[in-house]
Design an enzyme around this catalytic site. Structure first.
Site, PDB file in Angstrom:
ATOM      1  N   CYS C 178       4.193   1.683  -8.022  1.00 47.14           N
ATOM      2  CA  CYS C 178       4.881   1.843  -9.311  1.00 47.14           C
ATOM      3  C   CYS C 178       4.316   0.863 -10.338  1.00 47.14           C
ATOM      4  O   CYS C 178       4.099   1.188 -11.500  1.00 47.14           O
ATOM      5  CB  CYS C 178       6.372   1.569  -9.167  1.00 47.14           C
ATOM      6  SG  CYS C 178       7.158   2.369  -7.772  1.00 47.14           S
ATOM      7  N   CYS C 181       1.118   1.513 -12.735  1.00 46.79           N
ATOM      8  CA  CYS C 181       1.296   2.208 -14.019  1.00 46.79           C
ATOM      9  C   CYS C 181       2.214   1.399 -14.938  1.00 46.79           C
ATOM     10  O   CYS C 181       1.888   1.142 -16.088  1.00 46.79           O
ATOM     11  CB  CYS C 181       1.912   3.592 -13.809  1.00 46.79           C
ATOM     12  SG  CYS C 181       0.729   4.834 -13.284  1.00 46.79           S
ATOM     13  N   HIS C 182       3.386   1.030 -14.402  1.00 48.03           N
ATOM     14  CA  HIS C 182       4.466   0.591 -15.283  1.00 48.03           C
ATOM     15  C   HIS C 182       4.460  -0.904 -15.614  1.00 48.03           C
ATOM     16  O   HIS C 182       5.118  -1.315 -16.557  1.00 48.03           O
ATOM     17  CB  HIS C 182       5.818   1.039 -14.718  1.00 48.03           C
ATOM     18  CG  HIS C 182       5.917   2.537 -14.630  1.00 48.03           C
ATOM     19  ND1 HIS C 182       5.966   3.333 -15.743  1.00 48.03           N
ATOM     20  CD2 HIS C 182       5.923   3.371 -13.565  1.00 48.03           C
ATOM     21  CE1 HIS C 182       6.018   4.602 -15.371  1.00 48.03           C
ATOM     22  NE2 HIS C 182       5.988   4.656 -14.057  1.00 48.03           N
ATOM     23  N   CYS C 223       8.336  10.758  -9.693  1.00 41.35           N
ATOM     24  CA  CYS C 223       7.293   9.729  -9.716  1.00 41.35           C
ATOM     25  C   CYS C 223       6.561   9.720  -8.385  1.00 41.35           C
ATOM     26  O   CYS C 223       5.342   9.714  -8.336  1.00 41.35           O
ATOM     27  CB  CYS C 223       7.903   8.351  -9.958  1.00 41.35           C
ATOM     28  SG  CYS C 223       7.771   7.829 -11.665  1.00 41.35           S
TER      29      CYS C 223
END
Lengths: 157, 104, 262
Positions: C178, C181-182, C223
């Protein structure tokens, strides 16, 4: 590699890859045929007949860029006094690119007071929508608006 | 679920804006489920607004109308009376909701 | 031959676990924390801001009606939580939270279902059903504007760590965490999208892609599917833990449910 002890692993990996590929394809390929500008013309003729279409009096607002084609706000305003003897009778929204050219038909009259309609439409890609209004005297007027539909990054299905 | 936005009161001759939204998937008939089967089309076909018993606005929807259809349009307030909003899906099932408009 | 294949199989299995099982350590700097709202286009922001046209309110309305209506043989939620009872304003901003009795981590959906079972004698509502989404959206909407603030101390600590572990663990066929990307790439373009910081403060939310209203767990499943990893179950302990980690990570952001997202 043909040894059966291998098959569970291979099968799992293949199934997974197949599933992933299927998802990606489903996301990229439109599963239906698109209408053409000619089909949009035909749909307009089907709804309003063969009268000449004048450009003007119909104002169409779409966002310049639509974040997602699933729901795009459209505002339509027609220049009309909306009186008993001079008003908008019908409004049609047409797409040159959606699977079905006709998106909606509205019927209104002098009770509306103002020839103004808003809704939300689906757009299968960047395109110019045409909006046709039929007045109480039978004349047809046309307006249009273009929006760019952007592609989402992680489309699931 | 249905959402309606309409004023309770208006002056004679005033043009009021009304808005309506209904919870509905507006399934196009072009999508497929996880097994690859086509999800059958299921859409609202007709919307009607009647004011004091007279139809004042009507809409015919095709699959190009977004899920959870939203409409905003205008009405000229001419008398005290009910504003009835009704939706009919492709199978003929109808939902409706009424608001009262008091005109002074 | 068989042994050789077995060794080959082990190597293959090994290939699936790269040396760095975790992405590098990273964060979003405190001053840079932004709601997903900031990455939306103006028309989508306007849709979220319109308390009539925001389609999420169809679910808030449904939840409000359920909240005020008694099911057969049960009291209403509003009996306890009404004007004179335990107010729910601001409460949603502090979930997920550990249940003192069982030690389990509960998100808002789970807390609503526990309340149904313990205080109303009702069956739990199915995860992702319109009714549970509606109840969750209604209760969350009572905290709109409240800053997200969760407790990660004491019995919650282990869940926070579990959620953090999931956030940084590389997974799926794309082998992505995760955080890659974030944390590392938010604000940059991925096809037509701007990558957000991955906060959950607008959920449950209406997503244009879904053409529907959905929970944070539905979003997390998307996701995981997006990076070709196996999604976890709705209401799973893992996603509860991720939800707690995300809430702590989003601390101070205003609650937005019912949000609108791409």
């Amino acid at each position: 590699m043909d040894d059966p002890t291998f098959s569970p692993i291979r099968w799992n990996r293949r199934t997974l890859l197949g599933a992933a590929g299927g998802t990606a394809l489903a996301a990229v390929l439109p599963p239906m045929a698109e209408a053409t500008p000619e089909e949009a013309d035909a749909a307009i003729r089907e709804m309003f007949g063969d009268k000449p279409i004048n450009e003007g009096r119909v104002w169409v607002k779409l966002p310049p860029i639509a974040e997602n084609g699933n729901s795009v706000a459209i505002d339509i305003t027609v220049d009309s006094p909306m009186s008993d003897d001079d008003h908008v009778r019908r409004i049609g929204i047409f797409s040159p690119r959606n699977p079905i050219a006709t998106i909606a038909e509205f019927r209104l009259g002098p009770h509306a007071g103002r020839a103004q309609v808003s809704t939300r439409v689906r757009l299968a890609g960047t395109q110019t929508l045409r909006v046709i209004a039929e007045m109480s005297d039978g004349t047809l007027w046309a307006g249009k608006a273009t929006t760019y539909v952007t592609l989402a990054a992680c489309v699931i299905g | 679920m249905i959402r309606i936005s309409a004023p309770d009161t208006a002056e004679m001759g005033e043009i009021v804006e009304v808005k309506a939204m209904i919870q509905h998937p507006m399934e196009t008939g072009y999508r497929r489920d996880a097994k690859g089967d086509v999800i059958p089309r299921n859409i609202i076909k007709q919307f009607r607004c009647a004011y004091g018993g007279n139809t004042v606005f009507e809409a015919t929807f095709f699959p190009g109308i977004a899920a959870n259809p939203f409409l905003a349009f205008c009405l000229r307030a001419t008398r005290t009376g009910p504003i009835e909003f009704s939706w009919t899906d492709q199978h003929g099932e109808t939902w409706s909701e009424t608001r009262q408009l008091t005109v002074s | 031959m068989k042994w050789a294949l077995l060794i080959g199989a082990l190597c293959l299995a090994g290939c699936n676990k790269p040396e760095s099982t975790y992405a590098r350590n990273s964060d979003v700097k405190a001053g840079d924390i932004k709601s997903g709202y900031a990455f939306l286009q103006d028309d989508t922001k306007a849709l979220q801001d319109d308390d009539f046209a925001n389609p999420g309110f169809l679910w808030v309305d449904r939840g409000k009606r359920l909240f005020e209506t008694a099911e057969t043989g049960a009291s209403t939620c509003s009996t306890c939580h009404g004007a004179h009872g335990m107010p729910l304003k601001g409460v949603a901003a502090h979930y997920p939270k550990v249940d003192a009795k069982t030690g389990k981590l509960l998100n808002l959906e789970a807390a609503i279902n526990l309340c149904r079972e313990q205080h109303q004698g009702l069956e739990p509502l199915a995860y992702e059903s319109d009714d549970l989404l509606g109840m969750t959206a209604y209760v969350a909407s009572l905290s709109r504007g409240e800053p997200v603030s969760v407790d990660i101390t004491g019995p919650a600590a282990k869940y926070y760590e579990e959620g953090r572990d999931y956030f940084f663990r590389r997974k799926g066929q794309f082998n992505l965490a995760c955080s890659q990307c974030h944390n590392e790439h938010w604000g940059e373009k991925l096809r037509g999208d701007t990558i957000s910081q991955g906060h959950g403060n607008a959920f449950p939310a209406y997503r244009l892609e879904w053409q529907d209203f959905g929970s944070l767990h539905r979003r997390l499943r998307d996701c995981d599917t997006g990076i070709r990893a196996e999604p976890q179950d709705y209401g799973s302990e893992t996603y509860m833990a991720v939800e707690l980690y995300l809430a702590k990570r989003a601390e101070g952001l205003a609650m937005e449910s019912p949000g609108v997202r791409r």
